[in-house]
Each structure stands twice: as structure tokens, then as C-alpha cells.
Scaffold this motif. Structure first.
Motif, mmCIF file in Angstrom:
data_model
loop_
_atom_site.group_PDB
_atom_site.id
_atom_site.type_symbol
_atom_site.label_atom_id
_atom_site.label_comp_id
_atom_site.label_asym_id
_atom_site.label_seq_id
_atom_site.Cartn_x
_atom_site.Cartn_y
_atom_site.Cartn_z
ATOM 1 N N CYS A 42 0.813 -1.184 -0.132
ATOM 2 C CA CYS A 42 0.047 -0.113 0.021
ATOM 3 C C CYS A 42 0.924 1.332 0.160
ATOM 4 N N HIS A 43 0.206 2.098 -0.565
ATOM 5 C CA HIS A 43 1.154 3.613 -0.510
ATOM 6 C C HIS A 43 1.452 3.919 0.796
ATOM 7 N N SER A 44 0.702 3.471 1.931
ATOM 8 C CA SER A 44 1.108 3.935 3.312
ATOM 9 C C SER A 44 2.274 3.197 3.722
ATOM 10 N N HIS A 47 4.919 5.685 1.735
ATOM 11 C CA HIS A 47 4.911 6.911 2.566
ATOM 12 C C HIS A 47 6.152 6.858 3.668
ATOM 13 N N TRP A 89 -5.485 -3.084 10.690
ATOM 14 C CA TRP A 89 -4.123 -2.228 10.920
ATOM 15 C C TRP A 89 -4.426 -1.082 11.891
ATOM 16 N N THR A 173 -10.874 0.514 3.289
ATOM 17 C CA THR A 173 -10.904 2.102 3.173
ATOM 18 C C THR A 173 -11.566 2.565 1.979
ATOM 19 N N ILE A 193 -10.159 10.906 -7.786
ATOM 20 C CA ILE A 193 -9.009 11.471 -8.305
ATOM 21 C C ILE A 193 -7.718 10.457 -7.671
ATOM 22 N N ARG A 223 -4.267 2.619 -15.182
ATOM 23 C CA ARG A 223 -5.104 2.771 -14.003
ATOM 24 C C ARG A 223 -6.494 2.956 -14.389
ATOM 25 N N GLY A 238 -5.486 13.257 -15.532
ATOM 26 C CA GLY A 238 -5.186 14.184 -14.120
ATOM 27 C C GLY A 238 -4.539 15.628 -14.499
ATOM 28 N N ALA A 259 -7.865 10.195 -3.639
ATOM 29 C CA ALA A 259 -7.052 9.000 -3.197
ATOM 30 C C ALA A 259 -5.661 9.083 -3.579
ATOM 31 N N GLY A 261 -3.190 11.733 -1.821
ATOM 32 C CA GLY A 261 -2.493 12.364 -0.515
ATOM 33 C C GLY A 261 -1.642 13.628 -1.121
ATOM 34 N N MET A 284 -3.610 10.077 2.015
ATOM 35 C CA MET A 284 -2.951 10.599 3.470
ATOM 36 C C MET A 284 -1.776 11.509 2.788
ATOM 37 N N LEU A 353 4.621 -0.112 -7.377
ATOM 38 C CA LEU A 353 3.594 0.926 -6.872
ATOM 39 C C LEU A 353 4.232 2.383 -7.307
ATOM 40 N N ASN A 356 3.215 2.889 -10.794
ATOM 41 C CA ASN A 356 1.664 2.567 -11.120
ATOM 42 C C ASN A 356 1.617 1.289 -12.134
HETATM 43 N N1 LIG Z 1 -7.296 7.089 4.794
HETATM 44 C C1 LIG Z 1 -6.633 5.850 5.002
HETATM 45 O O1 LIG Z 1 -7.289 5.249 5.956
HETATM 46 C C2 LIG Z 1 -6.111 5.358 4.115
HETATM 47 C C3 LIG Z 1 -5.748 3.925 3.943
HETATM 48 C C4 LIG Z 1 -5.002 3.634 2.892
HETATM 49 C C5 LIG Z 1 -4.331 4.393 2.149
HETATM 50 N N2 LIG Z 1 -4.463 5.754 2.486
HETATM 51 C C6 LIG Z 1 -3.743 6.601 1.379
HETATM 52 O O2 LIG Z 1 -4.299 6.721 0.136
HETATM 53 C C7 LIG Z 1 -3.494 6.949 -0.765
HETATM 54 C C8 LIG Z 1 -3.458 6.197 -1.848
HETATM 55 O O3 LIG Z 1 -2.842 5.013 -1.773
HETATM 56 P P1 LIG Z 1 -2.794 3.834 -2.864
HETATM 57 O O4 LIG Z 1 -2.292 2.746 -2.332
HETATM 58 O O5 LIG Z 1 -4.111 3.619 -3.633
HETATM 59 O O6 LIG Z 1 -1.786 4.539 -3.603
HETATM 60 P P2 LIG Z 1 -1.321 4.139 -5.193
HETATM 61 O O7 LIG Z 1 0.012 4.816 -5.496
HETATM 62 O O8 LIG Z 1 -1.708 2.715 -5.489
HETATM 63 O O9 LIG Z 1 -2.109 5.131 -6.094
HETATM 64 C C9 LIG Z 1 -2.111 6.614 -6.194
HETATM 65 C C10 LIG Z 1 -2.752 6.783 -7.579
HETATM 66 O O10 LIG Z 1 -2.660 8.364 -7.764
HETATM 67 C C11 LIG Z 1 -2.330 8.554 -9.022
HETATM 68 N N3 LIG Z 1 -1.850 10.023 -9.153
HETATM 69 C C12 LIG Z 1 -0.511 10.506 -8.530
HETATM 70 N N4 LIG Z 1 -0.832 11.877 -8.842
HETATM 71 C C13 LIG Z 1 -1.850 12.280 -9.273
HETATM 72 C C14 LIG Z 1 -2.508 13.527 -10.026
HETATM 73 N N5 LIG Z 1 -1.921 14.525 -9.762
HETATM 74 N N6 LIG Z 1 -3.593 13.275 -10.438
HETATM 75 C C15 LIG Z 1 -4.590 12.175 -10.779
HETATM 76 N N7 LIG Z 1 -3.847 11.109 -10.227
HETATM 77 C C16 LIG Z 1 -2.633 10.908 -9.371
HETATM 78 C C17 LIG Z 1 -1.211 7.686 -9.246
HETATM 79 O O11 LIG Z 1 -0.909 7.438 -10.634
HETATM 80 C C18 LIG Z 1 -1.724 6.252 -8.736
HETATM 81 O O12 LIG Z 1 -2.637 5.463 -9.705
HETATM 82 C C19 LIG Z 1 -2.141 7.203 -0.092
HETATM 83 O O13 LIG Z 1 -1.845 8.394 0.242
HETATM 84 C C20 LIG Z 1 -2.286 6.259 1.089
HETATM 85 O O14 LIG Z 1 -1.338 6.543 2.263
HETATM 86 C C21 LIG Z 1 -5.278 6.026 3.138
#
Ligand SMILES: NC(=O)c1ccc[n+]([C@@H]2O[C@H](COP(=O)([O-])OP(=O)(O)OC[C@H]3O[C@@H](n4cnc5c(N)ncnc54)[C@H](O)[C@@H]3O)[C@@H](O)[C@H]2O)c1
Ligand SMILES: [Zn+2]
Ligand SMILES: [Zn+2]
Length: 365
Positions: A42-44, A47, A89, A173, A193, A223, A238, A259, A261, A284, A353, A356
Motif C-alpha cells: 500500500c502507498h502507506s 510513505h 491495521w 478504506t 482522483i 489505471r 489528471g 485517493a 494524498g 494521506m 507501486l 503504477n
Molecule cells: N484514509 C486511510 O485510512 C488510508 C488507507 C490506505 C491508504 N491511504 C492513502 O491513500 C493514498 C492512496 O494509496 P494507494 O495505495 O491507492 O496509492 P497508489 O500509489 O496505488 O495510487 C495513487 C494513484 O494516484 C495517481 N496520481 C498521482 N498523482 C496524481 C495526480 N496529480 N492526478 C491524478 N492521479 C494521480 C497515481 O497515478 C496512482 O494511480 C495514499 O496516500 C495512502 O497513504 C489512506
């Protein structure tokens, strides 16, 4: 029982990412020992590796996982050896006011964010005898681990482990953001987004609840093609001005889910909304990020901004519910499992990751 050695993917703030053997101690009171079968990347986790969220100690990474209970502490009643479990988690304390109010995702007593078990300990020790800490109280990029009882959510044996892993974070989530945080109704419009593992789960949740139209936005054509398969009716690059598009084509969206961060993207969300619409912050940002909005527009147009931790989910309720929705064919999660790799390929999984590539990469210890 004595400690067992297991390989683990560790992020050390001094030396970086590596795979090393760690010793895992047996489950104590209130704890459950697990053999991990699958763990999503996961992206978390990224991070931490990228320094967005600085780590102050060596961490066993991984927080999106499923496995089998191998042993339980003396007082455990909710699971037994052999049970299949998804790991949550955000293990709730079950004692604070938020937990008592049924809002486990807002628990103030959890130690998950401190990267320890509830009693402040870690189950992991390195070869040099130094402690290694469980990221988000789990540390799931490993063969074996020990978690608090409230983090081990029993699921049906027929649920595949890869799918169970994704229920541990991205699906709970993303679908939870739609069902719980936003409470989307049939026919409402939504823009999503960022369509990684979390954003694609938002799209799936929107399709499940009958949102229409569903607009997916990403920089990756691969994606966006996946988003179409999961229910997006429109896809946008985007690089476009999404807010202008939403106003011209929808008269503003009822919901805008972020989605990624990205503070810059989050700042554009209110301009995407219809009067009364809501921006849902799922991604996040790096810690300490701030943003600014047109405050008059927010008040005047009755727009809302909703924070979303863990899809506003109660793990023991929502994870089995999502497992049933998958098993009855209502959530197409098989396609969310991208490449599967052995634990030793964690660095390549992070590269997947970052670039992408595919849907969610899953590590199999
Ligand atoms: N709220 C929560 O509890 C929670 C839980 C899990 C993950 N997260 C967070 O959610 C976010 C996404 O996680 P993920 O695992 O899906 O990440 P990921 O890296 O798989 O997906 C992010 C996507 O965003 C796209 N992207 C990046 N910049 C962009 C832009 N400017 N415009 C459009 N698209 C863009 C990327 O191409 C990618 O497909 C992370 O910040 C992660 O930490 C939050
Ligand atoms: Zn996650
Ligand atoms: Zn609590």
C-alpha cells in the motif's frame, strides 16, 4: 513455546530497506500469533520508505494482510488456531469513548499509530538483539507475527488469502469511504482522483451503491482502464482541469474523493463540487501538510470536507461484510490483485507501486 525466526522486510531510518531474519516471540495475554499468507503493498508503506512520514525506529513494514491463526494467548475467545483472519491495521482499544460509541476508526486508545502492540511492546527482535517495531502495530511483510486480538478479524475459509489481504486496507478504506464516510445514494455523482488500490476500491464501492456518473481521474492510462472495468463511466487525465470539467459536465459533483494524498489536488476538490457536495479526503498527505480553500464558497454553497480514516470502518463488522460481498460476486476484487511476488521481491513491489504498474501488488511470504 519459544521465539521463532522469520524473514521480514524492514525499513531502517539509517540503512534503508532490507530483508532480514527477525525472531518473533509467542503470543502473550490479549494477543494472537499469525502465519501471514498474503500482504498487499500500500502507498502507506511507501510513505515510510519515501520519508513522507519519517520513521524514528526500524520498522517491519506491511499492514494489509491475511493469514492463519497459529496460536492464541491465554484469554482469547474470538479466534482459535486454524482460523483464517484478515488483519486490521487500526486495532481498536475497545475501551475509549470513540470505541464505546461504535466509531472504532476514531479510537483514541489504539497504539497502532505508535507502531507498537497495545502494551507498548514489539514481538520482533533482530539478530543483534535490538528491537524491530511493527508498522501500524502489525508489521505484516513477514512470515509470522503477533497482533492484538482486535486486529485479527475472522473471515470465511473460502476467502482467498490475496483477497483477504486487500480487505485489510485498500478495500475497507475505499469501499468504506463510499458506504460509511460519504453514505452515497443511488444516482448521485462522484469523481475519484487517484485510482491506485484505494481509489479503485472507491470506484468499486460507487458502482456497488449505484452512483452515476462515476468519473475516475489518474495520470496512468493503465489505471484508468482498470477504473472503467470497475465501474467508472468517464475517465479523465489528471493533467486536465478536473474542476472545470465537473462544473461544465455535471454542474458540480455530489462527491469528490481524493485517493492520492496530494495537498495540491486536495485544494482543488471544493471547486469540483455541486452546492451541498462533499469532498472526501481518503489519501494521506505527508505529515504537516496544509492547504487552503475558498472559504466563502464553502460556507455559501454548503460544501463539506470529510476526513476518512480507514473508510470509517469497524473492522470486525466491515471486513466480514466486504468478504461476503466478494464471495457473492458483488465486488470484483480478483482484478484488484495485480502482480504476486515472493517476500524477497519487496523492493520490486515498491517499484511497481511507484510506477503504477498493474493493480495492487501482493507479497506472498
Ligand atoms: N484514509 C486511510 O485510512 C488510508 C488507507 C490506505 C491508504 N491511504 C492513502 O491513500 C493514498 C492512496 O494509496 P494507494 O495505495 O491507492 O496509492 P497508489 O500509489 O496505488 O495510487 C495513487 C494513484 O494516484 C495517481 N496520481 C498521482 N498523482 C496524481 C495526480 N496529480 N492526478 C491524478 N492521479 C494521480 C497515481 O497515478 C496512482 O494511480 C495514499 O496516500 C495512502 O497513504 C489512506
Ligand atoms: Zn494501507
Ligand atoms: Zn478505542
Amino acid at each position: 513455546m519459544s521465539s521463532q525466526l522469520t524473514p521480514a522486510i524492514v525499513f531502517d531510518p539509517v540503512t534503508g530497506l532490507d530483508m532480514r531474519d527477525v525472531a518473533v516471540r509467542p503470543a502473550g495475554p490479549g494477543e494472537v500469533a499469525i502465519e501471514v499468507r498474503a500482504a498487499g503493498v500500500c502507498h502507506s508503506d511507501l510513505h515510510i520508505v519515501s520519508g513522507d512520514w519519517p520513521a524514528d525506529r526500524p520498522l517491519v513494514l506491511g499492514h494489509e494482510a491475511a493469514g492463519v491463526v497459529t496460536a492464541t494467548g491465554p484469554d482469547i475467545t474470538s479466534v482459535q488456531p486454524g482460523d483464517h483472519v484478515v488483519l486490521s491495521w487500526f486495532a481498536p482499544c475497545r475501551r475509549c469513548n470513540r470505541c464505546a460509541a461504535g466509531q472504532a476508526w476514531l479510537c483514541t486508545g489504539t497504539k497502532a499509530l505508535a507502531n507498537t502492540l497495545p502494551n507498548g511492546s514489539t514481538p520482533f527482535t533482530g539478530a543483534d538483539g535490538a528491537e524491530v517495531w511493527p508498522y501500524l502495530g502489525l508489521g505484516a511483510f513477514t512470515g509470522r507475527l503477533v497482533v492484538p486480538e482486535s486486529a485479527a478479524v475472522r473471515v470465511p475459509d473460502e476467502l482467498p488469502f490475496d483477497i483477504g489481504a486487500l480487505l485489510g486496507c485498500s478495500v475497507t478504506t475505499g469501499v468504506g469511504a463510499v458506504m460509511n464516510t460519504a453514505d452515497v445514494r443511488p444516482g448521485q455523482s462522484a469523481v475519484v482522483i487517484g485510482t491506485g488500490g484505494v481509489g479503485l476500491s472507491v470506484v468499486m464501492g460507487l458502482r456497488l451503491l449505484g452512483a452515476d456518473p462515476i468519473v475516475a481521474v489518474d495520470l496512468s492510462a493503465e489505471r484508468l482502464a482498470l477504473a472503467r472495468r470497475f465501474g467508472a463511466t468517464h475517465t479523465l487525465d489528471g493533467a486536465e482541469d478536473v474542476a472545470v470539467w465537473c462544473q461544465e459536465h455535471l454542474g458540480g459533483a455530489d462527491y469528490a474523493f481524493e485517493a492520492i494524498g496530494s495537498p495540491k489536488v486536495i485544494e482543488t476538490l471544493p471547486r469540483m463540487l455541486a452546492p451541498g457536495g462533499a469532498a472526501v479526503l481518503v489519501g494521506m498527505t505527508p505529515t504537516g501538510s496544509t492547504g487552503s480553500f475558498d472559504l466563502f464558497d464553502l460556507a455559501d454553497q454548503g460544501k463539506r470536507i470529510l476526513g476518512c480514516n480507514y473508510g470509517s470502518s469497524v473492522g470486525e463488522v466491515d471486513i466480514p461484510k466486504l468478504a461476503r460481498l466478494y464471495l457473492s460476486g458483488l465486488l470484483p476484487l480478483d482484478e484488484l490483485v495485480g502482480r504476486t511476488r515472493p517476500l524477497a521481491e519487496a523492493a520490486q513491489a515498491f517499484a511497481d507501486l511507484r510506477s503504477n504498474t498493474g493493480a495492487r501488488t501482493v507479497l506472498r511470504p
